[in-house]
Design a protein around this motif. Structure first.
Motif, PDB file in Angstrom:
ATOM      1  N   ASP A 104       0.870  -1.169   0.000  1.00 41.72           N
ATOM      2  CA  ASP A 104       0.000   0.000   0.000  1.00 41.72           C
ATOM      3  C   ASP A 104       0.907   1.219   0.000  1.00 41.72           C
ATOM      4  O   ASP A 104       2.125   1.096   0.061  1.00 41.72           O
ATOM      5  CB  ASP A 104      -0.950  -0.025   1.211  1.00 41.72           C
ATOM      6  CG  ASP A 104      -0.203  -0.349   2.502  1.00 41.72           C
ATOM      7  OD1 ASP A 104       0.948   0.124   2.650  1.00 41.72           O
ATOM      8  OD2 ASP A 104      -0.747  -1.086   3.336  1.00 41.72           O
ATOM      9  N   SER A 133       1.462   3.520   2.228  1.00 44.95           N
ATOM     10  CA  SER A 133       2.294   3.768   3.419  1.00 44.95           C
ATOM     11  C   SER A 133       3.471   2.792   3.443  1.00 44.95           C
ATOM     12  O   SER A 133       4.570   3.155   3.876  1.00 44.95           O
ATOM     13  CB  SER A 133       1.473   3.729   4.715  1.00 44.95           C
ATOM     14  OG  SER A 133       0.899   2.472   4.911  1.00 44.95           O
ATOM     15  N   SER A 134       3.266   1.573   2.938  1.00 40.96           N
ATOM     16  CA  SER A 134       4.403   0.655   2.803  1.00 40.96           C
ATOM     17  C   SER A 134       5.412   1.192   1.796  1.00 40.96           C
ATOM     18  O   SER A 134       6.624   1.129   2.022  1.00 40.96           O
ATOM     19  CB  SER A 134       3.928  -0.729   2.339  1.00 40.96           C
ATOM     20  OG  SER A 134       3.078  -1.329   3.283  1.00 40.96           O
ATOM     21  N   PHE A 135       4.890   1.733   0.679  1.00 38.40           N
ATOM     22  CA  PHE A 135       5.785   2.317  -0.319  1.00 38.40           C
ATOM     23  C   PHE A 135       6.646   3.421   0.312  1.00 38.40           C
ATOM     24  O   PHE A 135       7.868   3.454   0.127  1.00 38.40           O
ATOM     25  CB  PHE A 135       4.976   2.868  -1.496  1.00 38.40           C
ATOM     26  CG  PHE A 135       5.798   3.634  -2.494  1.00 38.40           C
ATOM     27  CD1 PHE A 135       6.556   2.967  -3.442  1.00 38.40           C
ATOM     28  CD2 PHE A 135       5.851   5.025  -2.457  1.00 38.40           C
ATOM     29  CE1 PHE A 135       7.346   3.671  -4.352  1.00 38.40           C
ATOM     30  CE2 PHE A 135       6.631   5.736  -3.361  1.00 38.40           C
ATOM     31  CZ  PHE A 135       7.383   5.051  -4.304  1.00 38.40           C
ATOM     32  N   ARG A 187       5.770  -5.027   2.155  1.00 36.41           N
ATOM     33  CA  ARG A 187       5.838  -4.132   3.309  1.00 36.41           C
ATOM     34  C   ARG A 187       7.180  -4.329   3.990  1.00 36.41           C
ATOM     35  O   ARG A 187       7.570  -5.470   4.244  1.00 36.41           O
ATOM     36  CB  ARG A 187       4.696  -4.492   4.263  1.00 36.41           C
ATOM     37  CG  ARG A 187       4.736  -3.844   5.617  1.00 36.41           C
ATOM     38  CD  ARG A 187       3.602  -4.369   6.444  1.00 36.41           C
ATOM     39  NE  ARG A 187       2.346  -4.015   5.842  1.00 36.41           N
ATOM     40  CZ  ARG A 187       1.485  -3.130   6.366  1.00 36.41           C
ATOM     41  NH1 ARG A 187       1.753  -2.552   7.495  1.00 36.41           N
ATOM     42  NH2 ARG A 187       0.359  -2.856   5.753  1.00 36.41           N
ATOM     43  N   MET A 215       7.920   0.137   9.557  1.00 34.84           N
ATOM     44  CA  MET A 215       6.569   0.677   9.563  1.00 34.84           C
ATOM     45  C   MET A 215       6.294   1.478  10.824  1.00 34.84           C
ATOM     46  O   MET A 215       5.350   2.261  10.872  1.00 34.84           O
ATOM     47  CB  MET A 215       5.519  -0.431   9.405  1.00 34.84           C
ATOM     48  CG  MET A 215       5.549  -1.145   8.062  1.00 34.84           C
ATOM     49  SD  MET A 215       5.355  -0.063   6.613  1.00 34.84           S
ATOM     50  CE  MET A 215       3.634   0.419   6.765  1.00 34.84           C
TER      51      MET A 215
END
Ligand code: NAD
Ligand code: NAD
Lengths: 577, 577
Positions: free
Chosen positions: A65, A67-69, A91, B566
């Motif tokens: 997604d 935010s993982s990118f 991720r 993350m």
């Protein structure tokens, strides 16, 4: 239990392209290479649906997604030369101190414990945000657009042409080309879009059925497809004319393959070659009969199970017609999209009447460790690829199909994203090319480092009983130890990043495969790593085929000195317990 | 298409033991370690059926066949310090030049492409000579006999005792022991044989049902089992007497658990704890009701499908009684052998009424990267293990359960094959122990190198939804990326050998898991590798549990500085594309 403690609202879809030139955004070229190749995979020129992070092949993603990118980019820009980032299904989950010799990134995408390895369970876990589909080179950041498949497709159709000549279907004056023949196929997506150009580069005529108008337009824009017909009748008129004139031509036509292919059979159109590259491996992505393309997305959302069932029934109609062409004498093959198995599920008994393309045309190459070697110029400068093309011609002047390919590719291939090239090289050839590229970088003849990788579809890197390992001589089709060994060998040999995927190409449950990427940055360390990786990686392919009993592989191992202990006698001075 | 060009008739079953002492039979200690540990796995003191190359757990093998064993030995004795041997399901398939930093051996055992990952297909391919079942440490050459499981079992029963105290079942004066309680279990095989000693070390009384008389005798010989009862009545009399006296006692009784456990329930025997370690994961190896033990092998050969069906029905009876004890208030748990799923297949609806041991007792340890750290003295000298025991006590004097374990183990554990020790250590502890051992080797306080490995059952190394990853907080039970990342991390970190297995413990289709072994040979290179491997290996466990949202893991990562991207905010100076 939040999976996005970094506020995911701050991570929007956006347009991504890789930086060009020689300025580093990371702490070393291997990290910079991973960063640029991740970004390049999402370049609108490269990716099929970049806003959704989808690179190709249905839903093959580069990152889980946005935010993982962002976290991937953030981590790659700061990663040290002895650190390794771990990526779990798109991720970044950890950063560890390893060693200078170790890869900078280790990737495992889409794996499920086998009893849970179904599309249903996969989609359920994906919806929970726990996984993503990585396809082959989407989640491993070495997709280079349709050129990637173009070379494989070109080689396959060249082999088909040779087969037609053997069978006396084409006259001697065709000299192993497809001149004067008609091919019918479907699917002009990320992979399938290479088919029209591959056929015309081989001198043939092809009709390509595609249900998505935008895909037809895209292939026309890139000059992979010559013309678009207004109707099936129109397509047939254009094709028959070109066949008579023995003139290469590719014709796209809008329609549903499950309708058009049976219609062509019913009309007894004289077709010589039939195949298919719709995204049959994911039945949700095969347009069923009776569903309008424009309603498809909504229908999929409303009733996915129903759509899967209808797609399988439609594929049964589609494959039934392909079998009809087989009975009529055409060269028919499954082009690695599992359409035979889906058609079987849809009720067709004779779905496996025709072979997959690998046992038919590719396995003899795998026995020599030959597979899809590819490279990318991080500079962004097409001249760097021209320089490497020249180096390849200098290294292998006697390899005629290779020389012809490099020449034609230089003229016809439209770069997408960072300039790239692919050609099939074997064991003993890939390391020579890699080391030569490293010298070109060191000497400045090439302006920035070159990234060297490959598709996961390779000699020793995949277990996939409906495609790469279909009908192995010893029955070892489903043995999946090999891609895991391949991945571990590449980690041990100093690749820049290594990936292990599940389900690419043929779908969840049906394949396990590995990839590696190495970076020629002109340093002596890179040279050592290139020699190891580009030797050992194809060596696992030779070994896998020796173990399965292929004589051509045994001959290669003997000739080039690949060691296989079960073939070695007791060594003098060894200890017997 | 022969798989044994080296005449397999020259490779006979024979008795194998590892050499002792400091004379090398290979070109370096890491290779020598792999050689001795392979041989040690087949030592008659260690292996359950050494003539068949079966080490433990039903049919878990160290090598595919004797000709593979010979080729493994031959190759290990000549392997150079920068070469790597590839092992595919117990057979050496290749030797490649890699690097000094790389592992000497890479192993992939028993993997099948998921859609083919069934016992039926596995047995078919095994019969073709194409694969073998590697269990966890059988095919990865780091099995150390029943001590291996003893520590895990000891920890589990200690946690059960604490739970009984919390629930007020045991009085405060038991101070967290099993004193005055009765446990019922079955299976005294390679793993299950640890149960009686683990219960008595915790002060409790246990009745162990076993259908194979030779297994009962073996546990008595090794002093893991105290007494053998002549009948169920006799067992009950002995057990009730010991419970009343709050005296530890283990009682073995010959019988079929599917008969005895329901019988105990029917009699309303006051049982406090119920579990099971028959080899239920492979239903062919669970004795069905109505089959005499002596006829079993012949029946299996005659009608395998029929036997599987009957075994599942019997397991349904067995588990139904376990659920009855649960309803009566006992602490009941599945001890990792898949008996609940087999009982479900046998028709029992409430098969999953009780939990697996991992979510119940082990997961909190995994969150801290705690797992089964084990080591072996290549010298063969028990004094070397005594020296390392002392080192562990010196390193972790405040860890009470650890200190108690090391003391009791030194007194009670009977070495099998090369002397070995196991204790559970966490992230930040394993590397300290490994480096200390390396110093002891360097200084000569320990007379030969120490091999350091672990079970595949560990914090970050396994995906197994019926055991290690059952009921993960985020639902990620079946995500199998983690063990693949763990294997690649260990290759990248310089382990001596790394293995990736399918189906260990819980059976084909149900698990993917990885192992690593590192060698403390006293050199500075070994120290660097030990620091990396023994840090990064448990770190993947912390990372896996942080990703699943466990607070205890997040706290560990924060406290010990394990990086999880993350959870990191944008880094200053990083480039946002
Ligand atoms: N042979 C190989 O080497 C190889 C390599 C990679 C992928 N593949 C397989 O080939 C298939 C195609 O891959 P792709 O990346 O091009 O997928 P894609 O999703 O990008 O393209 C598939 C195309 O098929 C079209 N389509 C779907 N249903 C149709 C129908 N009923 N009639 C006509 N057109 C229809 C779609 O509109 C789409 O354009 C996949 O199954 C993939 O796994 C094969
Ligand atoms: N909890 C863990 O950590 C863990 C670890 C490893 C293995 N296991 C699992 O535990 C089980 C036992 O492993 P093992 O290595 O001891 O296996 P094993 O095959 O060595 O022993 C199993 C024993 O069960 C006996 N048995 C079979 N059917 C029986 C019946 N109906 N009644 C009574 N006894 C019967 C057999 O005679 C044998 O002695 C396996 O399923 C294994 O996968 C659990």
């Amino acid at each position: 239990m939040s999976h996005s403690p970094v506020d995911s609202h701050s991570s929007h879809p956006r347009t991504v392209t890789a930086p060009r030139g020689t300025t580093l955004h990371a702490r070393g070229w291997p990290q910079e290479a991973a960063l640029r190749m991740l970004q390049n995979n999402l370049d609108p020129e490269v990716a099929e649906h970049p806003q959704d992070l989808v690179v190709y092949g249905g839903s093959g993603r580069a990152a889980r997604d946005w935010s993982s990118f962002d976290a991937l980019v953030r981590t790659l820009t700061t990663l040290a030369g002895d650190e390794t980032m771990l990526v779990q299904s798109g991720r970044p989950v950890g950063v560890l101190r390893t060693d200078e010799w170790a890869p900078r990134v280790l990737i495992a995408n889409s794996h499920l414990v086998p009893d849970w390895a179904t599309w249903e369970e996969f989609r359920r876990l994906e919806a929970l945000g726990l996984t993503m589909y990585g396809q082959m080179t989407a989640g491993s950041w070495i997709y280079i657009g349709t050129q990637g498949i173009l070379q494989g497709t070109y080689e396959t159709f060249a082999a088909v042409a040779a087969r037609l000549a053997e069978r006396g279907v084409t006259p001697p004056e065709s000299s192993g080309s497809l001149a004067g023949t008609l091919t019918v196929t479907a699917g002009l997506g990320g992979m399938g879009g290479a088919q029209p150009l591959a056929v015309t580069m081989n001198g043939g005529v092809v009709i390509c059925v595609e249900c998505d108008e935008s895909r037809i337009r895209r292939r026309l824009d890139h000059r992979y497809l010559d013309v678009r017909a207004d109707s099936v009748d129109h397509a047939l008129r254009l094709a028959e004319e070109a066949v008579r004139a023995r003139r290469p031509l590719s014709v796209g036509v809008l329609g549903n393959a499950a309708e058009v292919v049976p219609a062509l059979l019913a009309r007894s159109v004289p077709v010589d070659v039939v195949t298919d590259q719709t995204s049959a491996h994911d039945p949700l992505m095969y347009l069923p009969l009776g569903v309008a393309f424009d309603d498809w997305a909504a229908e999929r959302a409303r009733d996915p199970e129903g759509l899967v069932e209808r797609a399988r029934e439609s594929m049964a109609r589609h494959v039934e017609a392909m079998v009809g062409f087989l009975d009529a004498g055409a060269e028919v093959f499954d082009y690695g999209n599992s359409i035979r198995d889906e058609a079987r599920k849809g009720g067709l008994t004779r779905a496996f009447a025709f072979p997959g393309f690998v046992p038919a045309y590719i396995r003899p190459l795998f026995c020599e460790g030959k597979g899809p070697f590819r490279w990318v110029a991080l500079s962004g400068d097409p001249a760097d690829i021209a320089r490497t093309d020249k180096a390849v011609l200098e290294l292998f002047p006697d390899n005629e199909p290779l020389v012809r390919w490099i020449r034609l590719a230089g003229e016809r291939v439209h770069f997408q994203g960072l300039p790239a090239r692919i050609c099939w090289l074997g064991y003993g050839e890939r390391d020579r090319a890699g080391l030569r590229f490293n010298e070109l970088v060191a000497s400045g003849e090439v302006t920035a480092p070159i990234v060297i990788g490959r598709d996961h579809l390779d000699a020793g890197s995949v277990a996939s009983p409906y495609r790469e390992t279909e009908a192995m001589a010893d029955g070892s089709d489903a043995i999946a130890d090999w891609p895991l060994l391949n991945a571990m060998v590449n980690v041990a040999s100093g690749a820049a990043w290594v990936s292990l995927h599940h389900g690419g190409g043929v779908g969840i449950g049906r394949s396990i495969h590995a990839g590696q990427v190495t970076v020629a940055d002109g340093t002596p360390l890179a040279a050592r790593k290139l020699a190891r990786v580009l030797g050992n990686d194809p060596a696992t392919g030779v070994i896998r085929h020796v173990d399965a009993g292929y004589e051509r592989a045994e001959e290669t191992a003997r000739r080039l000195g690949v060691r296989t202990p079960m073939r070695e006698g007791p060594v003098e001075g060894s200890v017997q317990p």
